[in-house]
Scaffold this motif. Structure first.
Motif, PDB file in Angstrom:
ATOM      1  N   GLN A 136       0.833  -1.196   0.000  1.00  0.00           N
ATOM      2  CA  GLN A 136       0.000   0.000   0.000  1.00  0.00           C
ATOM      3  C   GLN A 136       0.874   1.256   0.000  1.00  0.00           C
ATOM      4  N   ALA A 137       0.208   2.383  -0.146  1.00  0.00           N
ATOM      5  CA  ALA A 137       0.922   3.658  -0.195  1.00  0.00           C
ATOM      6  C   ALA A 137       1.632   3.925   1.134  1.00  0.00           C
ATOM      7  N   ALA A 138       2.729   4.686   1.045  1.00  0.00           N
ATOM      8  CA  ALA A 138       3.483   5.014   2.256  1.00  0.00           C
ATOM      9  C   ALA A 138       2.610   5.746   3.264  1.00  0.00           C
ATOM     10  N   ARG A 139       1.639   6.544   2.754  1.00  0.00           N
ATOM     11  CA  ARG A 139       0.764   7.258   3.675  1.00  0.00           C
ATOM     12  C   ARG A 139      -0.019   6.296   4.558  1.00  0.00           C
ATOM     13  N   LEU A 140      -0.516   5.191   3.993  1.00  0.00           N
ATOM     14  CA  LEU A 140      -1.282   4.222   4.775  1.00  0.00           C
ATOM     15  C   LEU A 140      -0.383   3.481   5.757  1.00  0.00           C
ATOM     16  N   GLN A 141       0.851   3.214   5.348  1.00  0.00           N
ATOM     17  CA  GLN A 141       1.786   2.551   6.257  1.00  0.00           C
ATOM     18  C   GLN A 141       2.080   3.456   7.454  1.00  0.00           C
ATOM     19  N   ARG A 142       2.297   4.741   7.186  1.00  0.00           N
ATOM     20  CA  ARG A 142       2.574   5.665   8.286  1.00  0.00           C
ATOM     21  C   ARG A 142       1.339   5.842   9.163  1.00  0.00           C
ATOM     22  N   GLN A 143       0.172   5.814   8.541  1.00  0.00           N
ATOM     23  CA  GLN A 143      -1.051   5.921   9.333  1.00  0.00           C
ATOM     24  C   GLN A 143      -1.162   4.751  10.307  1.00  0.00           C
ATOM     25  N   PHE A 144      -0.841   3.537   9.835  1.00  0.00           N
ATOM     26  CA  PHE A 144      -0.882   2.367  10.713  1.00  0.00           C
ATOM     27  C   PHE A 144       0.111   2.500  11.859  1.00  0.00           C
ATOM     28  N   LEU A 145       1.312   2.961  11.550  1.00  0.00           N
ATOM     29  CA  LEU A 145       2.312   3.142  12.616  1.00  0.00           C
ATOM     30  C   LEU A 145       1.853   4.210  13.606  1.00  0.00           C
ATOM     31  N   ALA A 146       1.217   5.279  13.104  1.00  0.00           N
ATOM     32  CA  ALA A 146       0.683   6.302  14.006  1.00  0.00           C
ATOM     33  C   ALA A 146      -0.426   5.733  14.883  1.00  0.00           C
ATOM     34  N   TRP A 245       3.429  17.002   4.269  1.00  0.00           N
ATOM     35  CA  TRP A 245       2.023  16.600   4.277  1.00  0.00           C
ATOM     36  C   TRP A 245       1.819  15.284   5.010  1.00  0.00           C
ATOM     37  N   GLU A 246       2.812  14.392   4.990  1.00  0.00           N
ATOM     38  CA  GLU A 246       2.678  13.135   5.740  1.00  0.00           C
ATOM     39  C   GLU A 246       2.670  13.389   7.244  1.00  0.00           C
ATOM     40  N   ARG A 247       3.431  14.387   7.681  1.00  0.00           N
ATOM     41  CA  ARG A 247       3.387  14.722   9.118  1.00  0.00           C
ATOM     42  C   ARG A 247       2.006  15.244   9.502  1.00  0.00           C
ATOM     43  N   TRP A 248       1.388  16.026   8.613  1.00  0.00           N
ATOM     44  CA  TRP A 248       0.021  16.495   8.901  1.00  0.00           C
ATOM     45  C   TRP A 248      -0.953  15.324   8.961  1.00  0.00           C
ATOM     46  N   VAL A 249      -0.761  14.346   8.078  1.00  0.00           N
ATOM     47  CA  VAL A 249      -1.639  13.163   8.092  1.00  0.00           C
ATOM     48  C   VAL A 249      -1.460  12.388   9.401  1.00  0.00           C
ATOM     49  N   MET A 250      -0.217  12.237   9.858  1.00  0.00           N
ATOM     50  CA  MET A 250       0.009  11.535  11.120  1.00  0.00           C
ATOM     51  C   MET A 250      -0.646  12.277  12.281  1.00  0.00           C
ATOM     52  N   ALA A 252      -3.258  14.237  12.022  1.00  0.00           N
ATOM     53  CA  ALA A 252      -4.710  14.071  11.844  1.00  0.00           C
ATOM     54  C   ALA A 252      -5.161  12.704  12.329  1.00  0.00           C
ATOM     55  N   THR A 253      -4.377  11.674  12.020  1.00  0.00           N
ATOM     56  CA  THR A 253      -4.730  10.313  12.443  1.00  0.00           C
ATOM     57  C   THR A 253      -4.770  10.212  13.962  1.00  0.00           C
ATOM     58  N   ALA A 254      -3.773  10.797  14.604  1.00  0.00           N
ATOM     59  CA  ALA A 254      -3.747  10.762  16.069  1.00  0.00           C
ATOM     60  C   ALA A 254      -4.928  11.526  16.660  1.00  0.00           C
ATOM     61  N   ALA A 255      -5.267  12.667  16.064  1.00  0.00           N
ATOM     62  CA  ALA A 255      -6.401  13.461  16.571  1.00  0.00           C
ATOM     63  C   ALA A 255      -7.714  12.707  16.391  1.00  0.00           C
ATOM     64  N   ALA A 276      -8.094  17.400  13.245  1.00  0.00           N
ATOM     65  CA  ALA A 276      -7.916  16.434  12.158  1.00  0.00           C
ATOM     66  C   ALA A 276      -8.319  17.031  10.818  1.00  0.00           C
ATOM     67  N   ALA A 277      -9.445  17.725  10.782  1.00  0.00           N
ATOM     68  CA  ALA A 277      -9.905  18.329   9.529  1.00  0.00           C
ATOM     69  C   ALA A 277      -8.923  19.387   9.033  1.00  0.00           C
ATOM     70  N   GLN A 278      -8.417  20.198   9.949  1.00  0.00           N
ATOM     71  CA  GLN A 278      -7.456  21.232   9.553  1.00  0.00           C
ATOM     72  C   GLN A 278      -6.170  20.608   9.013  1.00  0.00           C
ATOM     73  N   CYS A 279      -5.705  19.542   9.658  1.00  0.00           N
ATOM     74  CA  CYS A 279      -4.474  18.891   9.197  1.00  0.00           C
ATOM     75  C   CYS A 279      -4.664  18.273   7.820  1.00  0.00           C
ATOM     76  N   TYR A 280      -5.798  17.598   7.610  1.00  0.00           N
ATOM     77  CA  TYR A 280      -6.058  17.032   6.283  1.00  0.00           C
ATOM     78  C   TYR A 280      -6.153  18.136   5.231  1.00  0.00           C
ATOM     79  N   GLN A 281      -6.772  19.258   5.570  1.00  0.00           N
ATOM     80  CA  GLN A 281      -6.902  20.350   4.603  1.00  0.00           C
ATOM     81  C   GLN A 281      -5.538  20.933   4.258  1.00  0.00           C
ATOM     82  N   ARG A 282      -4.663  21.065   5.250  1.00  0.00           N
ATOM     83  CA  ARG A 282      -3.308  21.557   4.970  1.00  0.00           C
ATOM     84  C   ARG A 282      -2.564  20.579   4.067  1.00  0.00           C
ATOM     85  N   ALA A 283      -2.713  19.274   4.359  1.00  0.00           N
ATOM     86  CA  ALA A 283      -2.056  18.268   3.516  1.00  0.00           C
ATOM     87  C   ALA A 283      -2.604  18.333   2.092  1.00  0.00           C
ATOM     88  N   ILE A 284      -3.918  18.514   1.963  1.00  0.00           N
ATOM     89  CA  ILE A 284      -4.535  18.625   0.634  1.00  0.00           C
ATOM     90  C   ILE A 284      -3.977  19.830  -0.117  1.00  0.00           C
TER      91      ILE A 284
END
Length: 602
Positions: A136-146, A245-250, A252-255, A276-284
């Protein structure tokens, strides 16, 4: 109610991801070191015996550790041989009966742990499927680790234990990238077997291929060495530092995990979801300027999920509107992502529109939900008897075979049609609803998915009941056919074990079933034999008596059931005579008989 896509689902053996098995161990505190190995990457164990002997000995140690029933244990179990892993996991599930062990399989596109694990209490959760994240994408892997890190931060306050099956590269990755979770580990168990071909998790090649697409780059494959061949395990490189943007996703995931925590205060949940919404919007915003369309789709999809969570804590109309906008942005022109992802996104868009329709502009929003569900079904192969799906896209691409999600989308489509029929009274909507519910039933059996099966049968019964009411007395034979099918569906819905939660009111369904039996028994528009009337009226009375037996201590239900029983006994007297009435009265429980006789004589 239409369903948003599940994130984690119960495991029922290799190859099945949505079935539940009895399962597993009560949570545990740290077991003693003579039973398990501390998680030290440098520790090695002399293995002079053959791999089979070693695995058997290690399994017994793992089984003994779980059998202690301690709380708050974390075991990392390494096995690169997937068939061997599935055999060992299945054996554990058999030897540690419910409620000791619960087995879950991680869904690769949505590696979210909090919701699924939080719903369990005082058990040991056996989690499989981590190896799927490798592709899977690195973003999903980092999300799992988070998620692992977020789980570790609250671990001391729970009563769960966790048994996490991982391939060897993921052991090193967790050690390096989830240090807080690693510190919680009670021990590691490393089984030997025929290794599978795996991608290095979070490697640079995989990360690039995840976003540019498989047609533009191929991940580098690493074959793990076989045991006892003298080769050292290949240790993947440390993962690259996350991008902005990956740091923002991490974050957001924690929030989002914090907002989903059990017992969270409303103000904390709202603040966490806002973060979480703000972090996802910044990443977007960042990804938009750097041209990564796959990442952009996933970010919008996750943002839609955040607003779906928000419904519980804020203005639901506003939250569903924002979720609709996010899912529409994720889908775009419908050409991005693979078919499975498109089905998931369109299903969730349909559910958001269905939910938003309760707050205004119902017809347009329900029509939008229907269009979205039908577009999701367009990515599946045509099924006999199912409504033709809308807009068959990508004609050269092989369509998905129907699966459990296909059944979910069909059931959601039926619910949308049924709701549309309430605000735009047309027979066609009810006919389409019935067709969708019937198409869903083969994918939700009473044995494997009893709650979903019962809910779909209940909705099917309601659909045919309403269709019969619209037809009376214009077409008495067709009306009777509809009510007979409604009765069959309600009866099937009520066969499910009463201890299993279902998404509808069982007492209301039983009352509806009794009413239909009564109408079939007193039908004056068609010539019926005495025997036909007797069958339907006796079924009606038996159903009302069953409601009295189960719900007699609840005055509203008791009074309605008594009224229905008395109406049925009067109909029996009218059509079957005094002898029939005597038999009917003899079936009334003694505690209700005086009230029935009193009302019959007044």
């Amino acid at each position: 109610m239409p369903t948003l896509l599940p994130i984690l689902s119960s495991f029922a053996g290799s190859g099945s991801s949505l079935l539940e098995v009895p399962g597993v161990a009560r949570s545990a505190r740290r077991s003693s070191q003579n039973l398990t190995d501390r998680p030290r990457a440098s520790r090695s164990i002399a293995r002079s015996a053959a791999a089979g002997s070693w695995n058997q000995e290690l399994y017994q140690r793992l089984r003994l550790s779980l059998g202690l029933g301690l709380r708050r244990q974390v075991f990392l179990v390494v096995c690169d041989d997937l068939p061997l892993r599935d055999r060992l996991a299945g054996r554990l599930a058999q030897e540690l009966p419910a409620p000791q062990l619960t087995t879950l399989r991680l869904e690769p596109h949505q590696p979210t742990l909090a919701g699924a694990i939080e719903s369990l209490s005082e058990t040991t959760v056996q989690l499989l499927g981590v190896e799927q994240l490798t592709r899977q994408a690195a973003r999903l892997q980092r999300q799992f680790l988070a998620e692992l890190e977020a789980l570790a931060s609250n671990w001391a306050h729970g009563n769960l234990s966790l048994l996490l099956w991982v391939p060897r590269p993921w052991l090193y990755t967790i050690r390096e990238s989830a240090p807080q979770f690693w510190a919680c580990c009670t021990g590691t168990f490393e089984f030997e077997g025929q290794p599978a071909v795996l991608l290095n998790p979070l490697s640079g090649a995989d990360r690039a291929a995840s976003w540019v697409g498989r047609d533009r780059g191929r991940p580098t494959l690493t074959v793990l060495p076989r045991p006892n061949e003298g080769a050292k395990p290949i240790v993947p490189p440390c993962p690259p530092a996350p991008t902005i943007w990956e740091r923002w996703v991490m974050e957001a995931t924690a929030a989002r995990a914090k907002a989903a925590a059990k017992g969270v205060a409303a103000e904390v949940a709202r603040a966490s979801l806002e973060t979480a919404a703000q972090c996802y919007q910044r990443a977007i915003d960042w990804v938009k300027t750097h041209g990564e369309p796959a990442a952009l789709r996933s970010l919008y999809y996750d943002l839609g999920g955040v607003y779906g969570d928000w419904v519980r804590w804020g203005d639901p109309a506003w939250a569903w509107e924002r979720a609709v906008l996010a899912y529409r942005a994720a889908i775009g022109d419908g050409s991005g992502g693979d078919r499975a992802w498109r089905v998931a996104a369109r299903n969730n868009l349909g559910t958001a529109l269905w939910s938003w329709a309760r707050y205004g502009d119902s017809v347009a929003r329900l029509q939008g939900a229907i269009d979205s569900y039908r577009a999701a079904l367009a990515d599946y192969a045509e099924q006999p008897g199912a409504e033709p799906a809308a807009g068959r896209s990508h004609p050269g691409d092989e369509r998905l075979p129907p699966d459990l999600l296909y059944g979910t989308v069909q059931a959601n489509l039926g619910t949308a049609y049924l709701n549309l029929a309430q605000v735009d009274v047309q027979e066609q909507w009810l006919l389409l609803a019935a067709s969708a519910f019937e198409a869903a039933l083969p994918y939700r059996s009473p044995a494997d998915r009893p709650s979903a099966y019962a809910a779909t049968q209940n909705n099917l019964g309601t659909t045919y009941w309403q269709l019969g009411r619209q037809l009376q007395p214009l077409d008495p034979q067709r009306r009777r056919d509809c009510w007979q099918r409604a009765a069959q569906a309600y009866a099937q819905a009520l066969t499910i074990d009463p201890t299993i939660p279902v998404g509808f009111d069982r007492a209301a369904a039983a009352s509806q079933l009794a009413w239909i039996y009564l109408q079939l028994g007193i039908d004056s528009y068609l010539p019926l034999t005495v025997s036909d009337r007797a069958v339907q009226l006796n079924r009606a009375l038996a159903t009302y008596v069953q409601i009295l037996t189960v719900h007699g201590d609840q005055p509203p239900l008791r009074d309605r059931a008594l009224s229905g029983a008395i109406a049925t006994i009067r109909a029996i007297y009218q059509h079957l005579g005094l002898e029939g009435q005597s038999r009917a009265l003899s079936s009334i429980p003694g505690q209700w008989l005086p009230a029935v006789i009193d009302r019959l004589t007044h």
